[in-house]
Design a protein around this motif. Structure first.
Motif, mmCIF file in Angstrom:
data_model
loop_
_atom_site.group_PDB
_atom_site.id
_atom_site.type_symbol
_atom_site.label_atom_id
_atom_site.label_comp_id
_atom_site.label_asym_id
_atom_site.label_seq_id
_atom_site.Cartn_x
_atom_site.Cartn_y
_atom_site.Cartn_z
ATOM 1 N N ASP A 42 0.844 -1.300 -0.019
ATOM 2 C CA ASP A 42 0.169 -0.049 -0.151
ATOM 3 C C ASP A 42 0.861 1.356 -0.041
ATOM 4 O O ASP A 42 0.510 2.388 0.588
ATOM 5 C CB ASP A 42 -0.986 -0.022 1.328
ATOM 6 N N ASN A 43 1.964 1.302 -0.548
ATOM 7 C CA ASN A 43 2.737 2.351 -0.892
ATOM 8 C C ASN A 43 3.223 2.978 0.836
ATOM 9 O O ASN A 43 3.671 4.095 0.932
ATOM 10 C CB ASN A 43 2.323 3.366 -1.491
ATOM 11 N N GLN A 44 3.182 2.060 1.745
ATOM 12 C CA GLN A 44 3.242 2.611 3.152
ATOM 13 C C GLN A 44 4.564 1.820 3.825
ATOM 14 O O GLN A 44 4.891 2.189 4.993
ATOM 15 C CB GLN A 44 1.915 2.939 3.935
ATOM 16 N N ARG A 45 4.249 0.510 3.897
ATOM 17 C CA ARG A 45 4.996 -0.319 4.672
ATOM 18 C C ARG A 45 5.766 -1.223 3.945
ATOM 19 O O ARG A 45 5.124 -1.730 2.798
ATOM 20 C CB ARG A 45 4.045 -1.201 5.828
ATOM 21 N N VAL A 46 6.986 -1.695 4.493
ATOM 22 C CA VAL A 46 7.719 -2.702 3.837
ATOM 23 C C VAL A 46 7.610 -3.916 4.670
ATOM 24 O O VAL A 46 7.737 -4.106 5.874
ATOM 25 C CB VAL A 46 9.128 -2.263 3.642
ATOM 26 N N GLU A 47 7.180 -5.180 4.198
ATOM 27 C CA GLU A 47 7.176 -6.294 5.009
ATOM 28 C C GLU A 47 8.095 -7.363 4.507
ATOM 29 O O GLU A 47 8.122 -7.588 3.199
ATOM 30 C CB GLU A 47 5.536 -6.971 4.731
ATOM 31 N N VAL A 48 8.826 -7.793 5.723
ATOM 32 C CA VAL A 48 9.925 -8.949 5.246
ATOM 33 C C VAL A 48 9.502 -10.151 6.207
ATOM 34 O O VAL A 48 9.255 -10.120 7.036
ATOM 35 C CB VAL A 48 11.169 -8.382 5.609
#
Length: 169
Positions: free
Chosen positions: A44-50
């Motif tokens: 969502d152009n807000q958070r990076v999930e790893v």
């Protein structure tokens, strides 16, 4: 991949500080689990999930028969039930920018070498896991990869502390 999802590169270190505290005496048994440089997806152009598997799935272990806990308390966490008697834990922490990072892990309790189903209760900012009576050892394990979530614009090192306390009631 949608227009809002793209690869991003972040440098991350997940630090899991395990503190075993008994009401009579506190013993620090901390360990670090570095993840190194990791890639993630921007959501969502807000958070990076790893999503990564920890180098060691064992988050807590008590083998001192005199100190086997009847409950485990995870500080500054929230929880939801998982499947097959597991619990999803989320630990959030503010970054220097004021935004939050979080780590989510599916955990299971092992008592005397056997996985046992568990529930949880939330007390203020803590999650408390009841532990069935044990004879030899109590182990808390992450039985799935953990998810690290950070703001999309974040660059640099990350440290997340998970404080786990074993209590005898």
């Amino acid at each position: 991949m949608s227009g809002y999802e793209k690869n991003a590169l972040i440098t991350g270190i997940l630090v899991t500080a395990l503190i075993v505290a008994h009401p009579a005496e506190a013993t620090d048994k901390g360990k670090q689990m570095p993840l190194g440089v990791v890639n993630g997806l921007v959501k969502d152009n807000q958070r990076v999930e790893v999503t990564r598997t920890l180098p060691s799935p064992e988050l807590y272990r008590e083998t001192d028969v005199a100190n086997l806990p009847t409950e485990l308390r995870i500080r500054n966490a929230s929880a939801r039930m998982g499947d097959n008697g597991t619990v999803w834990l989320t630990i959030s922490e503010p970054l220097a920018s004021g935004e939050k990072m979080s780590v989510t892990a599916r955990i299971a309790i092992w008592v005397d070498g056997t996985k046992v189903p568990t529930g949880y209760r939330e007390e203020g900012m803590d999650v408390v896991l009841p532990v069935p009576p044990a004879q030899k050892e109590v182990v808390l394990r992450s039985d799935a990869p953990v998810t690290l979530a950070v703001p999309a614009g974040w660059r640099g090192e990350l440290r997340q502390e998970m404080v786990i306390e074993g209590w005898m009631q």
